[in-house]
Design a protein around this motif. Structure first.
Motif, short mmCIF file in Angstrom:
data_model
loop_
_atom_site.label_atom_id
_atom_site.label_comp_id
_atom_site.label_asym_id
_atom_site.label_seq_id
_atom_site.Cartn_x
_atom_site.Cartn_y
_atom_site.Cartn_z
N UNK A 70 -0.81 2.17 -3.26
CA UNK A 70 -0.15 3.09 -2.34
C UNK A 70 0.98 2.37 -1.65
N UNK A 71 2.10 3.09 -1.49
CA UNK A 71 3.25 2.51 -0.80
C UNK A 71 3.00 2.54 0.69
N UNK A 72 3.67 1.62 1.41
CA UNK A 72 3.61 1.69 2.87
C UNK A 72 4.25 2.99 3.29
N UNK A 73 3.54 3.76 4.08
CA UNK A 73 4.00 5.11 4.39
C UNK A 73 5.11 5.08 5.43
N UNK A 74 6.25 5.70 5.13
CA UNK A 74 7.33 5.73 6.11
C UNK A 74 7.03 6.72 7.22
#
Length: 243
Positions: A70-74
């Motif tokens: 999972x990407x770091x959530x903006x």
């Protein structure tokens, strides 16, 4: 409505009735090889329903394989700000060197991560738009000698059906406003044709000596609201290559 951006609005559902291609003959003939590679029907081909137009499709990433990472959530973003960033990115595309997953992610403010089950793709999914919608970004790393990598942002609502199947009462981005904004950046509209239960509006901007170009496509659906029947955007795609 902001003419540049086109804020999301409400309206009743309506079926898309694709508009005919509107393009001068010389440019149409020059671009037909690229549009054929991109899967867009033009000229006589516009009379033929694309095979993909009859296939079930979702404007959400739900039908795609989800990455395990999972990407770091903006931070949550407004639709108008996301649209502004997408248009700024379209304006930044001057050569093949301007296209990369890092530059694409930085332009729209997300971190793309490799999709472990689809090795050629990087993604960021289920991100939040403050108006209550979601968006996702994807970047396909493969390219041919004639075409640049395809990358896109799609708007959707988690847990709800595709707007191409059930438009509901929302217009993510007015297609006319989006198209006019692209034209102000030097892109030329190539009309609209059927595409996956909706439509696609293709825009092209020549680069270099004019033998190559940057492509921005708007994937569309229609709603019927207080302003009448109009066309809206659920996905914006970027690519390019040889004419």
């Amino acid at each position: 409505m902001d003419l540049l951006m086109g804020t999301p609005t409400s309206g009743a559902s309506a079926r898309l009735r694709p508009a005919p291609i509107s393009l001068d003959r010389s440019l149409r003939l020059r671009l037909m090889p690229y549009l054929a590679r991109a899967g867009v029907a033009v000229g006589p081909l516009a009379l033929i329903t694309l095979s993909s137009a009859c296939a079930p499709v979702s404007d959400t990433p739900a039908g795609e394989t989800r990455p395990s990472a999972s990407a770091s959530r903006p931070a949550d973003i407004s639709m108008s700000e996301l649209q502004r960033r997408l248009l700024a990115y379209a304006d930044s595309l001057k050569s093949r060197a301007d296209i990369s997953p890092e530059k694409f992610g930085a332009a729209i403010g997300v971190s793309l991560v490799p999709d472990e089950k689809v090795s050629i793709r990087s993604v960021a999914k289920d991100l939040v738009i403050t108006e209550g919608f979601n968006y996702a970004a994807s970047y396909f790393s493969v390219e041919s000698p004639r075409d640049y990598p395809r990358h896109s942002v799609v708007f959707y609502q988690l847990g709800k059906p595709s707007v191409t199947e059930a438009p509901g009462d929302v217009c993510y981005w007015d297609a006319d406003s989006a198209g006019q904004a692209l034209e102000r950046l030097g892109y030329r509209g190539l009309g609209e044709s059927p595409f996956k239960r909706g439509g696609i509006r293709h825009f092209w901007r020549p680069i270099g000596a004019g033998k190559k170009g940057m492509s921005t496509s708007l994937l569309t659906y229609r709603i019927n609201d207080s302003a009448g029947l109009r066309t809206c955007v659920y996905e914006i795609r970027f690519s390019g290559g040889d004419m």
